[in-house]
Motif scaffolding. Sequence first.
Motif, PDB file in Angstrom:
ATOM      1  N   ALA A  21       0.821  -1.205   0.000  1.00 16.98           N
ATOM      2  CA  ALA A  21       0.000   0.000   0.000  1.00 16.98           C
ATOM      3  C   ALA A  21       0.858   1.259   0.000  1.00 16.98           C
ATOM      4  N   SER A  22       0.294   2.334  -0.497  1.00 21.28           N
ATOM      5  CA  SER A  22       0.985   3.617  -0.518  1.00 21.28           C
ATOM      6  C   SER A  22       1.410   4.019   0.889  1.00 21.28           C
ATOM      7  N   GLY A  23       2.679   4.371   1.040  1.00 18.84           N
ATOM      8  CA  GLY A  23       3.209   4.748   2.339  1.00 18.84           C
ATOM      9  C   GLY A  23       3.681   3.579   3.177  1.00 18.84           C
ATOM     10  N   GLY A  24       3.475   2.361   2.682  1.00 23.18           N
ATOM     11  CA  GLY A  24       3.852   1.162   3.415  1.00 23.18           C
ATOM     12  C   GLY A  24       5.140   0.548   2.909  1.00 23.18           C
ATOM     13  N   ARG A  25       5.615  -0.479   3.622  1.00 22.46           N
ATOM     14  CA  ARG A  25       6.863  -1.147   3.243  1.00 22.46           C
ATOM     15  C   ARG A  25       6.833  -2.606   3.687  1.00 22.46           C
ATOM     16  N   ILE A  26       7.243  -3.489   2.787  1.00 19.43           N
ATOM     17  CA  ILE A  26       7.528  -4.878   3.127  1.00 19.43           C
ATOM     18  C   ILE A  26       9.018  -5.074   2.934  1.00 19.43           C
ATOM     19  N   ALA A  27       9.709  -5.508   3.991  1.00 15.09           N
ATOM     20  CA  ALA A  27      11.164  -5.652   3.948  1.00 15.09           C
ATOM     21  C   ALA A  27      11.548  -7.123   4.013  1.00 15.09           C
ATOM     22  N   LEU A  28      12.462  -7.525   3.133  1.00 19.38           N
ATOM     23  CA  LEU A  28      12.958  -8.895   3.070  1.00 19.38           C
ATOM     24  C   LEU A  28      14.387  -8.928   3.596  1.00 19.38           C
ATOM     25  N   VAL A  29      14.656  -9.863   4.497  1.00 15.26           N
ATOM     26  CA  VAL A  29      15.984 -10.004   5.066  1.00 15.26           C
ATOM     27  C   VAL A  29      16.814 -11.021   4.294  1.00 15.26           C
ATOM     28  N   THR A  30      16.162 -12.024   3.708  1.00 10.40           N
ATOM     29  CA  THR A  30      16.853 -13.045   2.914  1.00 10.40           C
ATOM     30  C   THR A  30      16.447 -12.925   1.451  1.00 10.40           C
ATOM     31  N   ALA A  31      17.187 -13.591   0.582  1.00  8.76           N
ATOM     32  CA  ALA A  31      16.945 -13.492  -0.855  1.00  8.76           C
ATOM     33  C   ALA A  31      15.606 -14.102  -1.237  1.00  8.76           C
ATOM     34  N   ASP A  85       3.448  -4.692  -7.176  1.00  7.05           N
ATOM     35  CA  ASP A  85       2.348  -3.772  -7.452  1.00  7.05           C
ATOM     36  C   ASP A  85       2.108  -2.872  -6.249  1.00  7.05           C
ATOM     37  N   GLY A  86       1.280  -1.857  -6.431  1.00 11.69           N
ATOM     38  CA  GLY A  86       0.986  -0.920  -5.362  1.00 11.69           C
ATOM     39  C   GLY A  86       2.008   0.190  -5.285  1.00 11.69           C
ATOM     40  N   ALA A  87       1.642   1.283  -4.609  1.00 10.99           N
ATOM     41  CA  ALA A  87       2.494   2.479  -4.559  1.00 10.99           C
ATOM     42  C   ALA A  87       3.509   2.438  -3.427  1.00 10.99           C
ATOM     43  N   GLY A  88       3.487   1.397  -2.585  1.00 15.59           N
ATOM     44  CA  GLY A  88       4.420   1.287  -1.476  1.00 15.59           C
ATOM     45  C   GLY A  88       5.758   0.710  -1.895  1.00 15.59           C
ATOM     46  N   GLU A  89       6.547   0.301  -0.882  1.00 10.37           N
ATOM     47  CA  GLU A  89       7.939  -0.101  -1.109  1.00 10.37           C
ATOM     48  C   GLU A  89       8.180  -1.565  -0.781  1.00 10.37           C
ATOM     49  N   LEU A  90       8.849  -2.263  -1.705  1.00 15.23           N
ATOM     50  CA  LEU A  90       9.383  -3.598  -1.447  1.00 15.23           C
ATOM     51  C   LEU A  90      10.881  -3.422  -1.268  1.00 15.23           C
ATOM     52  N   ARG A  91      11.390  -3.774  -0.079  1.00 10.18           N
ATOM     53  CA  ARG A  91      12.778  -3.486   0.283  1.00 10.18           C
ATOM     54  C   ARG A  91      13.541  -4.779   0.581  1.00 10.18           C
ATOM     55  N   SER A  92      14.829  -4.777   0.234  1.00 11.49           N
ATOM     56  CA  SER A  92      15.732  -5.838   0.660  1.00 11.49           C
ATOM     57  C   SER A  92      16.898  -5.215   1.409  1.00 11.49           C
ATOM     58  N   THR A  93      17.327  -5.874   2.493  1.00 15.27           N
ATOM     59  CA  THR A  93      18.463  -5.390   3.264  1.00 15.27           C
ATOM     60  C   THR A  93      19.693  -6.281   3.083  1.00 15.27           C
TER      61      THR A  93
END
Length: 203
Positions: free
Chosen positions: A70-80, A91-99
């Motif tokens: 969702a817009s303004g949101g974030r899902i963060a992945l720690v592993t590949a 999809d969606g206006a939010g962020e998919l992040r990897s660390t």
Amino acid sequence: NSIINTASTITVNSGGALDWQQTGAETLAGITINGTGINNLGALTQTTAATGGAITGAVTLGSHSTIGVASGGRIALVTALVNASSTLTKDGAGELRSTLNNGTPFGVSNFVLNGGTLALVPGTGAASAATGMNTAVGSTFTYGGTGMGGGGNLTLTKNTTFGLTLTIGNAGATANTVLVRSSRGTLVIQPTLITALGNATAA
């Protein structure tokens, strides 16, 4: 605020959805997703914006699948992310992040950025060298299309690593075939600082 046993593996079947609303790191064995979810919002989705919740177990694509944020949101992945041959759509206006500091943070097969932000934010220490969409000569990174998030952003944050490199595509790919513009899509590359961008090349 952990709600999942650390030994658990979650499987989302085609047509179903896991709505990720955690605000703290969640330790679990893994999540396997299939399909585009309910109303194409994502098999792994975040229907209400939330930040801070990291998924420590591997997210595996059982088939072509969508992750929606969702817009303004974030899902963060720690592993590949694991997708040997399946296409992942963000999809969606939010962020998919990897660390991740290296490896294949967003998988090795085709990736479609329909909107929002795809962010690589490694931690500290040695130089970060990540790759992706490189399992086969025909693997592609597609941006634009009919996603709900509009134009896409690729955000690269070096933090305190000594350097950040993201290489997309198979070495045997023909020139100008890896980055694919869909419809009237746009892709904005956003380094944390413009001076940190270094040498940007596309093929």
